[in-house]
Write a protein that holds these residues in place. Structure first.
Motif, mmCIF file in Angstrom:
data_model
loop_
_atom_site.group_PDB
_atom_site.id
_atom_site.type_symbol
_atom_site.label_atom_id
_atom_site.label_comp_id
_atom_site.label_asym_id
_atom_site.label_seq_id
_atom_site.Cartn_x
_atom_site.Cartn_y
_atom_site.Cartn_z
ATOM 1 N N LYS A 147 0.826 -1.214 0.000
ATOM 2 C CA LYS A 147 0.000 0.000 0.000
ATOM 3 C C LYS A 147 0.860 1.264 0.000
ATOM 4 O O LYS A 147 0.341 2.366 -0.092
ATOM 5 N N TYR A 148 2.183 1.098 0.153
ATOM 6 C CA TYR A 148 3.110 2.235 0.101
ATOM 7 C C TYR A 148 3.983 2.188 -1.150
ATOM 8 O O TYR A 148 4.916 2.965 -1.281
ATOM 9 N N VAL A 149 3.690 1.253 -2.025
ATOM 10 C CA VAL A 149 4.518 1.065 -3.208
ATOM 11 C C VAL A 149 3.896 1.812 -4.389
ATOM 12 O O VAL A 149 2.687 1.794 -4.573
ATOM 13 N N ASP A 150 4.769 2.496 -5.127
ATOM 14 C CA ASP A 150 4.325 3.256 -6.298
ATOM 15 C C ASP A 150 4.354 2.325 -7.514
ATOM 16 O O ASP A 150 5.429 1.988 -8.018
ATOM 17 N N TYR A 151 3.178 1.912 -7.947
ATOM 18 C CA TYR A 151 3.125 0.951 -9.060
ATOM 19 C C TYR A 151 3.359 1.596 -10.428
ATOM 20 O O TYR A 151 3.073 0.993 -11.450
ATOM 21 N N THR A 152 3.927 2.835 -10.398
ATOM 22 C CA THR A 152 4.436 3.401 -11.659
ATOM 23 C C THR A 152 5.968 3.414 -11.633
ATOM 24 O O THR A 152 6.599 3.825 -12.591
ATOM 25 N N ARG A 188 22.586 9.471 7.962
ATOM 26 C CA ARG A 188 23.105 10.271 6.838
ATOM 27 C C ARG A 188 22.691 9.687 5.488
ATOM 28 O O ARG A 188 22.728 10.356 4.483
ATOM 29 N N PHE A 189 22.298 8.421 5.496
ATOM 30 C CA PHE A 189 21.878 7.769 4.246
ATOM 31 C C PHE A 189 20.356 7.811 4.065
ATOM 32 O O PHE A 189 19.800 6.995 3.335
ATOM 33 N N GLU A 190 19.719 8.743 4.757
ATOM 34 C CA GLU A 190 18.254 8.854 4.767
ATOM 35 C C GLU A 190 17.626 8.703 3.384
ATOM 36 O O GLU A 190 16.663 7.972 3.182
ATOM 37 N N GLU A 191 18.207 9.413 2.408
ATOM 38 C CA GLU A 191 17.517 9.477 1.115
ATOM 39 C C GLU A 191 17.759 8.272 0.214
ATOM 40 O O GLU A 191 17.349 8.267 -0.939
ATOM 41 N N GLN A 192 18.408 7.245 0.751
ATOM 42 C CA GLN A 192 18.566 6.041 -0.071
ATOM 43 C C GLN A 192 17.275 5.229 -0.120
ATOM 44 O O GLN A 192 17.023 4.496 -1.056
ATOM 45 N N LEU A 193 16.486 5.328 0.970
ATOM 46 C CA LEU A 193 15.178 4.649 0.997
ATOM 47 C C LEU A 193 14.309 5.417 1.972
ATOM 48 O O LEU A 193 14.572 5.430 3.173
ATOM 49 N N TYR A 194 13.280 6.090 1.443
ATOM 50 C CA TYR A 194 12.485 6.934 2.327
ATOM 51 C C TYR A 194 11.098 7.156 1.759
ATOM 52 O O TYR A 194 10.810 6.831 0.598
ATOM 53 N N CYS A 195 10.236 7.710 2.635
ATOM 54 C CA CYS A 195 8.873 8.030 2.231
ATOM 55 C C CYS A 195 8.606 9.434 2.776
ATOM 56 O O CYS A 195 8.359 9.594 3.967
ATOM 57 N N PRO A 196 8.731 10.464 1.943
ATOM 58 C CA PRO A 196 8.732 11.831 2.471
ATOM 59 C C PRO A 196 7.376 12.364 2.930
ATOM 60 O O PRO A 196 7.312 13.162 3.868
ATOM 61 N N GLY A 197 6.296 11.953 2.308
ATOM 62 C CA GLY A 197 4.992 12.584 2.552
ATOM 63 C C GLY A 197 4.268 12.038 3.771
ATOM 64 O O GLY A 197 4.553 10.949 4.260
ATOM 65 N N GLY A 198 3.332 12.840 4.269
ATOM 66 C CA GLY A 198 2.419 12.349 5.304
ATOM 67 C C GLY A 198 2.887 12.569 6.730
ATOM 68 O O GLY A 198 2.164 12.276 7.677
ATOM 69 N N GLY A 199 4.116 13.115 6.912
ATOM 70 C CA GLY A 199 4.600 13.385 8.265
ATOM 71 C C GLY A 199 4.497 14.866 8.584
ATOM 72 O O GLY A 199 3.743 15.604 7.933
ATOM 73 N N THR A 200 5.275 15.341 9.581
ATOM 74 C CA THR A 200 5.182 16.745 9.968
ATOM 75 C C THR A 200 6.030 17.644 9.057
ATOM 76 O O THR A 200 5.869 18.862 9.063
ATOM 77 N N LYS A 211 2.485 14.814 -6.191
ATOM 78 C CA LYS A 211 3.921 14.526 -6.390
ATOM 79 C C LYS A 211 4.309 13.116 -5.959
ATOM 80 O O LYS A 211 5.491 12.793 -5.907
ATOM 81 N N ARG A 212 3.336 12.329 -5.587
ATOM 82 C CA ARG A 212 3.524 10.923 -5.191
ATOM 83 C C ARG A 212 4.497 10.796 -4.013
ATOM 84 O O ARG A 212 5.267 9.832 -3.920
ATOM 85 N N MET A 213 4.437 11.781 -3.108
ATOM 86 C CA MET A 213 5.372 11.783 -1.972
ATOM 87 C C MET A 213 4.964 10.810 -0.870
ATOM 88 O O MET A 213 5.696 10.614 0.095
ATOM 89 N N HIS A 214 3.776 10.220 -0.999
ATOM 90 C CA HIS A 214 3.315 9.253 0.007
ATOM 91 C C HIS A 214 3.773 7.838 -0.317
ATOM 92 O O HIS A 214 3.372 6.890 0.353
ATOM 93 N N TYR A 215 4.609 7.699 -1.348
ATOM 94 C CA TYR A 215 5.127 6.377 -1.716
ATOM 95 C C TYR A 215 6.621 6.277 -1.389
ATOM 96 O O TYR A 215 7.326 7.294 -1.325
#
Ligand code: UT7
Length: 328
Positions: A147-152, A188-200, A211-215
Motif C-alpha cells: 500500500k506504500y509502493v508506487d506501481y508506476t 546520513r543515508f536517509e535518502e537512499q530509501l524513504y517516504c517523504p509525505g504524510g509526516g510533519t 507529487k507521489r510523496m506518500h510512496y
C-alpha cells in the motif's frame, strides 16, 4: 543481579492470500519476469486486499507464536511491533495487536526501523528479559508494504510484499537463546530509501499526493552496496562476540532484500550456500517481517531444531542494520 538467558520459545507467521506474480507486474510496468528473476530472485509476492491491513497479519502471526510457546495472551508483558507500514499513525500497531490478542497485561509499542525492525525488537527485549524486568514478550514484524509502493516506479514496485512473523521471547537455559545481538543506524543515508509525505515535514496535501510523496522512494543501486557491507560486518562481529567461529553457524537467515545481496553477504562471510536460507522467490521483500517469516518456515520444515545455531542479519531504510546470533 543474576543474568537470565533470553530466547525464542515460539514462532508464527501469516500473510495475505493474494499473490502478485512477475507476470502480473509485466502488465503494470515496463519490466519482465526475466529481469526481476535475475536481478532479485523474486518470482511472486503476497499482496493484501483493500480491506486487509498490517495488524491483521501481525495478530494472526502472534496467535500462532503463542500457541507454539504454550502461553496465553495474558502471560505477555510487552508487545513490540516492528513495522514501517502501521495501520494508522495513532494508536501504535503494537497496541492494536494487544487488543486483538486480549493481551491485557502487556504494553504495546512500535519500532520504526524498516527492514531491521525485528532485530531492533529482539535486541531491546533480550536485555529486558536478561535483567528480569519482564518474563515473556512478543516481537512481531508486520508489514503491508504494497500500500506504500508506487506501481508506476518499476525500480521499487517489483520488490515488496506483505506479511508478518512473530516470536515469543522468554527465559531459556544457559547456553541457549540469544548469544549476541547488536543494532546500528546511519541517518546520513536517509535518502537512499524513504517516504517523504504524510509526516510533519510534508503533511498530506493535494500537492504531496500529486507529487507521489506518500510512496517509497529508493536509490536501489547505492543501497545495495551499503547493505552488503553493513550486514557482512555486523555478522562477523556478532559471531565473534558469541564466542563462535563461522563454521559453528548452522544456518544464516538474512533479511530477504535481494538474492544477490544474500549471496554477496554469504560469500563475504565465507558461509556455504547450503547454510543460507532464502524464500525471496515466494515472498519478495517483506521488510521487518522477512526474518521472522523465514525463521518460522525453517522451524516448520525442520531446518531449525533444538541446538541449531542461527545467524540473523538485517538491513533497511534509515539506514538501519543489525545482527543476532542465537541457539535454539
Ligand atoms: O530492504 C531494504 C534494503 N533493500 C535493498 O537493499 C535493495 C537494494 N537494491 C536492489 O535490490 C537493486 O538495486 C534493485 C533490484 C532495486 C535494482 O537492481 P540493479 O541491478 O541495482 O539495477 P539498477 O537500478 O542499476 O538498474 C539497471 C537497469 C536500469 O536501466 P539502464 O539505466 O541501465 O538503462 C534500470 O532502469 O535496469 C533498469 N530497471 C529495470 N528494468 C526492468 C530498473 N528496474 C527495472 C525493472 N525491470 N523492474
Amino acid at each position: 543481579m543474576a543474568s537470565q538467558n533470553a530466547g525464542i520459545i515460539g514462532m508464527g507467521h501469516s500473510y495475505p492470500e493474494g499473490i502478485l506474480t512477475n507476470a502480473d507486474l509485466e502488465k503494470i510496468v515496463e519490466t519482465s519476469d526475466e529481469w526481476i528473476t535475475t536481478r532479485t530472485g523474486i518470482k511472486q509476492r503476497h499482496k493484501a486486499a483493500e480491506n486487509e491491513y498490517t495488524s491483521m497479519f501481525g495478530t494472526e502471526a502472534a496467535k500462532r507464536a503463542l500457541e507454539k510457546a504454550g502461553l496465553r495472551p495474558e502471560d505477555i508483558e510487552l508487545i513490540v511491533c516492528a513495522t514501517t507500514t502501521p495501520d494508522q499513525i495513532l494508536p501504535c500497531t503494537g497496541a492494536i495487536i494487544q487488543a486483538q490478542l486480549g493481551a491485557h497485561n502487556a504494553a504495546g509499542m512500535d519500532v520504526f526501523a524498516a527492514c531491521s525492525g525485528f532485530l531492533y525488537g529482539i535486541t531491546m527485549v533480550e536485555s529486558m528479559i536478561r535483567t528480569g524486568q519482564i518474563k515473556y514478550a512478543l516481537v512481531i514484524g508486520a508489514e503491508v508494504l504494497t500500500k506504500y509502493v508506487d506501481y508506476t516506479d518499476r525500480g521499487t514496485c517489483i520488490l515488496f510484499g506483505d506479511g508478518a512473523g512473530a516470536a515469543v521471547l522468554g527465559p531459556v537455559p544457559e547456553d541457549k537463546g540469544i548469544l549476541a545481538t547488536k543494532i546500528r543506524s546511519d541517518g546520513r543515508f536517509e535518502e537512499q530509501l524513504y517516504c517523504p509525505g504524510g509526516g510533519t515535514k510534508y503533511g498530506t496535501t493535494h500537492e504531496t499526493i500529486d507529487k507521489r510523496m506518500h510512496y517509497f522512494k529508493m536509490k536501489g543501486n547505492e543501497l545495495f552496496k551499503v547493505a552488503v557491507r553493513s550486514m557482512a560486518e555486523i555478522s562477523a562481529e556478532m559471531i565473534e562476540k558469541a564466542g563462535l567461529a563461522v563454521n559453528d553457524i548452522d544456518l544464516v537467515i538474512p533479511h530477504q532484500a535481494n538474492q544477490r545481496i544474500t549471496d554477496a553477504v554469504a560469500s563475504r562471510l565465507g558461509v556455504p550456500e547450503e547454510k543460507v536460507y532464502s524464500n525471496i522467490a515466494m515472498h519478495g521483500n517483506t521488510s521487518s517481517a522477512s526474518i521472522p517469516i523465514a525463521m518460522d518456515e525453517c522451524i516448520e520444515s525442520g531446518r531449525i531444531t533444538e541446538g541449531t545455531t542461527v545467524l540473523l542479519t538485517a538491513f533497511g531504510g534509515g539506514v538501519t542494520w543489525g545482527g543476532t546470533v542465537l541457539r535454539f
